[in-house]
Scaffold this motif. Structure first.
Motif, PDB file in Angstrom:
ATOM      1  N   SER A   4       0.846  -1.190   0.000  1.00  9.52           N
ATOM      2  CA  SER A   4       0.000   0.000   0.000  1.00  9.52           C
ATOM      3  C   SER A   4       0.883   1.243   0.000  1.00  9.52           C
ATOM      4  O   SER A   4       1.850   1.335   0.776  1.00  9.52           O
ATOM      5  CB  SER A   4      -0.911   0.006   1.225  1.00  9.52           C
ATOM      6  OG  SER A   4      -1.666   1.210   1.275  1.00  9.52           O
ATOM      7  N   ILE A   5       0.549   2.187  -0.878  1.00  8.43           N
ATOM      8  CA  ILE A   5       1.309   3.432  -0.981  1.00  8.43           C
ATOM      9  C   ILE A   5       0.337   4.603  -0.887  1.00  8.43           C
ATOM     10  O   ILE A   5      -0.679   4.633  -1.595  1.00  8.43           O
ATOM     11  CB  ILE A   5       2.100   3.505  -2.295  1.00  8.43           C
ATOM     12  CG1 ILE A   5       3.008   2.290  -2.440  1.00  8.43           C
ATOM     13  CG2 ILE A   5       2.925   4.792  -2.350  1.00  8.43           C
ATOM     14  CD1 ILE A   5       3.719   2.218  -3.790  1.00  8.43           C
ATOM     15  N   LEU A  14       3.895   7.353   2.052  1.00  8.83           N
ATOM     16  CA  LEU A  14       3.879   6.309   3.059  1.00  8.83           C
ATOM     17  C   LEU A  14       3.798   4.964   2.349  1.00  8.83           C
ATOM     18  O   LEU A  14       2.865   4.715   1.579  1.00  8.83           O
ATOM     19  CB  LEU A  14       2.674   6.486   3.982  1.00  8.83           C
ATOM     20  CG  LEU A  14       2.422   5.383   5.019  1.00  8.83           C
ATOM     21  CD1 LEU A  14       3.568   5.292   6.015  1.00  8.83           C
ATOM     22  CD2 LEU A  14       1.089   5.619   5.719  1.00  8.83           C
ATOM     23  N   VAL A  15       4.782   4.114   2.566  1.00  9.18           N
ATOM     24  CA  VAL A  15       4.848   2.794   1.944  1.00  9.18           C
ATOM     25  C   VAL A  15       4.630   1.749   3.037  1.00  9.18           C
ATOM     26  O   VAL A  15       5.419   1.655   3.990  1.00  9.18           O
ATOM     27  CB  VAL A  15       6.206   2.566   1.244  1.00  9.18           C
ATOM     28  CG1 VAL A  15       6.247   1.186   0.600  1.00  9.18           C
ATOM     29  CG2 VAL A  15       6.468   3.658   0.212  1.00  9.18           C
ATOM     30  N   GLU A  16       3.563   0.969   2.915  1.00  9.81           N
ATOM     31  CA  GLU A  16       3.240  -0.064   3.901  1.00  9.81           C
ATOM     32  C   GLU A  16       3.457  -1.424   3.264  1.00  9.81           C
ATOM     33  O   GLU A  16       2.828  -1.768   2.261  1.00  9.81           O
ATOM     34  CB  GLU A  16       1.804   0.105   4.377  1.00  9.81           C
ATOM     35  CG  GLU A  16       1.581   1.442   5.084  1.00  9.81           C
ATOM     36  CD  GLU A  16       0.148   1.665   5.500  1.00  9.81           C
ATOM     37  OE1 GLU A  16      -0.216   1.222   6.603  1.00  9.81           O
ATOM     38  OE2 GLU A  16      -0.600   2.292   4.717  1.00  9.81           O
ATOM     39  N   ILE A  17       4.355  -2.200   3.879  1.00 15.10           N
ATOM     40  CA  ILE A  17       4.765  -3.469   3.296  1.00 15.10           C
ATOM     41  C   ILE A  17       4.967  -4.490   4.417  1.00 15.10           C
ATOM     42  O   ILE A  17       5.776  -4.259   5.327  1.00 15.10           O
ATOM     43  CB  ILE A  17       6.049  -3.271   2.439  1.00 15.10           C
ATOM     44  CG1 ILE A  17       6.595  -4.594   1.941  1.00 15.10           C
ATOM     45  CG2 ILE A  17       7.114  -2.488   3.178  1.00 15.10           C
ATOM     46  CD1 ILE A  17       7.742  -4.421   0.938  1.00 15.10           C
ATOM     47  N   ASP A  18       4.201  -5.557   4.399  1.00 21.93           N
ATOM     48  CA  ASP A  18       4.311  -6.651   5.371  1.00 21.93           C
ATOM     49  C   ASP A  18       4.247  -6.163   6.825  1.00 21.93           C
ATOM     50  O   ASP A  18       4.974  -6.659   7.697  1.00 21.93           O
ATOM     51  CB  ASP A  18       5.622  -7.421   5.150  1.00 21.93           C
ATOM     52  CG  ASP A  18       5.600  -8.225   3.862  1.00 21.93           C
ATOM     53  OD1 ASP A  18       4.533  -8.289   3.227  1.00 21.93           O
ATOM     54  OD2 ASP A  18       6.648  -8.775   3.484  1.00 21.93           O
ATOM     55  N   GLY A  19       3.395  -5.184   7.075  1.00 21.75           N
ATOM     56  CA  GLY A  19       3.242  -4.670   8.428  1.00 21.75           C
ATOM     57  C   GLY A  19       4.213  -3.576   8.804  1.00 21.75           C
ATOM     58  O   GLY A  19       4.062  -2.942   9.858  1.00 21.75           O
ATOM     59  N   ASP A  58       8.195   2.993  10.994  1.00 24.48           N
ATOM     60  CA  ASP A  58       9.332   2.134  11.321  1.00 24.48           C
ATOM     61  C   ASP A  58      10.653   2.711  10.828  1.00 24.48           C
ATOM     62  O   ASP A  58      11.689   2.506  11.462  1.00 24.48           O
ATOM     63  CB  ASP A  58       9.119   0.740  10.729  1.00 24.48           C
ATOM     64  CG  ASP A  58       7.958   0.022  11.387  1.00 24.48           C
ATOM     65  OD1 ASP A  58       8.081  -0.331  12.569  1.00 24.48           O
ATOM     66  OD2 ASP A  58       6.912  -0.156  10.731  1.00 24.48           O
ATOM     67  N   ALA A  59      10.627   3.416   9.689  1.00 20.04           N
ATOM     68  CA  ALA A  59      11.857   4.031   9.186  1.00 20.04           C
ATOM     69  C   ALA A  59      11.511   5.111   8.174  1.00 20.04           C
ATOM     70  O   ALA A  59      10.530   4.998   7.429  1.00 20.04           O
ATOM     71  CB  ALA A  59      12.776   2.989   8.543  1.00 20.04           C
TER      72      ALA A  59
END
Length: 257
Positions: A4-5, A14-19, A58-59
């Motif tokens: 999800s971007i 915002l890049v959402e990848i594997d939580g 997270d980063a």
């Protein structure tokens, strides 16, 4: 797994990848003029989301720290509260604190409580034509790779034009999602500092199995091309189905074509 971007504005997404939740080049300031040592940049569109609406990160993946269209005053404040900040080695020295510097091809890792891991590889970037480095300073991009085998690698180009370094990224990684920083930015001369439509097409050809999701195309007066220029170019050249344009503020699920 799908990624999800959410486009926030300019190079910020915002890049959402594997939580995991990653934020690219944070820019949250309002529109206005921003004075750099040799040029004034004009921001024309504010962020789709304010910094306090982003939630925990997270980063932060910061391609470079010296230009207001990639790190503004609100973005600098945001860095203070981020768990991790990854950027260039020179940028880490300037920013200090908990900011981590990476040379091209160096890696860093994020882990969650379930043992899932993201490997973040710094990639080469050149912020304009050959010879621009003393003026533009160091820049990096990032490849995000998950320990889950069903999740595609994601390439965030950072501020760069098409050059051998980007081609080498394509040779080393089979990315399913590519976020080129486009917009054909132009400030101090008749040359581009970020990818134009031609560069973005070259990038799409180099990553034949990737969905192309451009950032850095709207919101600043020195961007000479926009997302509509990319749409027209990709359609004419037969790449239209591989281009995904984001609506600011709207989370968008992106999968490899």
């Amino acid at each position: 797994m799908p990624i999800s971007i959410t486009l926030i504005g300019g190079p910020t997404a915002l890049v959402e990848i594997d939580g995991f939740r990653l934020l690219t080049d944070p820019t949250f300031d309002a529109p206005g003029a921003y004075q750099l040592p040799h040029v004034t940049l004009e921001k024309t569109i504010g962020p789709a989301l304010k910094a306090n609406a982003i939630g925990p990160i997270d980063a932060v993946l910061l391609s470079h720290d010296q230009h207001s269209d990639n790190l503004d005053n609100s973005g600098r404040e945001f860095l203070k509260h981020a768990k991790r900040v990854l950027t260039t080695e020179a940028g880490a020295k300037r920013l200090g604190g908990h900011v981590e510097g990476l040379a091209p091809w160096a890696t860093s890792h994020l882990k969650d409580r379930d043992g899932n891991t993201l490997t973040i590889t710094a990639t080469p970037a050149r912020h304009g034509p050959a010879g621009i480095e003393p003026l533009s300073g160091d820049v990096i991009g990032f490849v995000v790779s998950s320990s889950r085998t069903d999740t595609s690698d994601v390439y965030v180009s950072g501020d760069t034009t098409w050059f051998d370094g980007v081609a080498e990224v394509a040779r080393r990684f089979k990315c399913g999602v590519v976020l080129p920083f486009a917009g054909a930015a132009q400030t101090r001369g008749p040359f581009h500092l970020t990818m134009d439509t031609n560069d973005t097409i070259e990038t799409a050809r180099a990553f034949p199995h990737a969905m192309i999701v451009p950032l850095h195309t709207e919101g600043w007066a020195h961007f000479r091309q926009n997302s509509e220029d990319l749409r027209k170019t990709f359609d004419v050249l037969g790449f239209g189905t591989r281009l995904r344009l984001l609506v600011p503020g709207v989370p968008t699920v992106v999968e490899a074509p």
